[in-house]
Each structure stands twice: as C-alpha cells, then as structure tokens.
Scaffold this motif. Structure first.
Motif, short mmCIF file in Angstrom:
data_model
loop_
_atom_site.label_atom_id
_atom_site.label_comp_id
_atom_site.label_asym_id
_atom_site.label_seq_id
_atom_site.Cartn_x
_atom_site.Cartn_y
_atom_site.Cartn_z
N SER A 1 -1.00 -9.79 12.74
CA SER A 1 -1.02 -9.99 14.19
C SER A 1 -0.67 -11.42 14.58
N GLU B 1 -5.36 -0.21 9.47
CA GLU B 1 -5.60 -0.61 10.86
C GLU B 1 -5.74 0.58 11.80
N HIS B 2 -5.46 1.79 11.31
CA HIS B 2 -5.56 2.99 12.13
C HIS B 2 -6.85 3.79 11.89
N THR C 1 -1.40 -2.85 2.53
CA THR C 1 -0.74 -3.78 3.44
C THR C 1 -1.16 -3.45 4.86
N THR C 2 -1.07 -4.45 5.70
CA THR C 2 -1.40 -4.29 7.11
C THR C 2 -0.55 -5.27 7.91
N PRO C 3 -0.25 -4.95 9.15
CA PRO C 3 0.56 -5.87 9.95
C PRO C 3 -0.16 -7.20 10.15
N SER D 1 0.03 1.65 2.86
CA SER D 1 0.74 0.63 3.62
C SER D 1 0.69 0.92 5.11
N GLU D 2 0.19 -0.06 5.86
CA GLU D 2 0.14 0.03 7.32
C GLU D 2 -0.72 1.22 7.79
#
Length: 146
Positions: A138, A109-110, A134-136, A105-106
């Motif tokens: 935008s 994207e990193h 999951t990812t934020p 989770s989250e």
C-alpha cells in the motif's frame, strides 16, 4: 504471449522465474537444498486464480494443484489442462502436512481472519516445507501519485 489458435501458453523455466521473482528464487533454493526430484515435489497454490503458477509448476514436472473458489478456476483448468479444486482449502479432501511448497499470492488481504488463514496453510505444509505469501504494498510509489 499466448497462441490463441492452439490454446498454448509459453512457460518459462524455473531459472528464468527465479531471476525475476524472489518467491521463485526461494523455491529454487529449496529444491536445490533438498536435492529433490521434480516429480516428487508437491506444489499447492491457494487462491490460484486462472492457474498460471500451477501451469508453470506442472510444466517443470511438479505435482501441482491449485485452489480457487471463483469461476475463473473453470477456465484456467480447461485451457491450461491443470488441476484446480474449486473450493476453499479447508473444505477440500487434500492431505494435511504433505505439500513441499505452498504459494498464496495476493490473497491474505482478502480474508477476514489472516491468522486463521496462515494456520490453515501451515496445516497443509510439510514440516520442512516452504510457504510463499505475497501481498500488495500500500506504500507503493503509484499510491503516492497525485
């Protein structure tokens, strides 16, 4: 809310989580479909941070492991009494193809190479396992506020 005098953190049950989170609903449906015993379920959270999801998984009776390379893993492991490996997944000795559920989770994207990251996650997942990512967003409402 956590009770700081006893270091206990209340843990919701899987039904409560599934009612409010699509990822946990998918997990609940997976368990029901497979008619799995909780004690047999292998759960892995990659990028678990403090380890709250690992704590929940352990609380409901799963074999739960977290992966987190940052210092916060030390605190979560100690305060929640959970298993967190302080490393990157591909640098661990964990068995490939053995996890029923992998959550990340989250995190995606990193990473510098999301396709490689997904490949690594799938390497550790059972062929009929479930991967929750999951990812934020935008495009979320808060990003449009002026």
């Amino acid at each position: 809310m956590a009770d700081i005098t006893t270091n206990t953190i209340p843990t919701p049950n899987l039904d409560q989580l599934a009612a409010n989170d699509p990822a946990y609903l998918a997990i609940k449906n997976y368990i029901n479909k497979k008619k799995m015993e909780k004690k047999d379920l292998m759960f892995l959270d990659v990028g678990c941070g403090f380890g709250f999801s690992v704590h929940i998984a352990k609380y409901v009776g799963w074999n739960a492991i977290g992966i987190e390379p940052s210092l916060i893993a030390d605190y979560g492991q100690k305060l929640l009494n959970i298993n967190i490996i302080k490393n990157y997944l591909e640098n661990t000795d964990l068995p490939k193809g053995k996890f029923d559920i992998i959550i990340s989770s989250e995190v995606i994207e990193h990473v510098s190479d999301p396709y490689y990251f997904l490949k690594v996650l799938f390497d550790y997942l059972k062929p009929d396992g479930i991967l929750c990512i999951t990812t934020p967003n935008s495009e979320a409402y808060f990003n449009k506020l002026e």
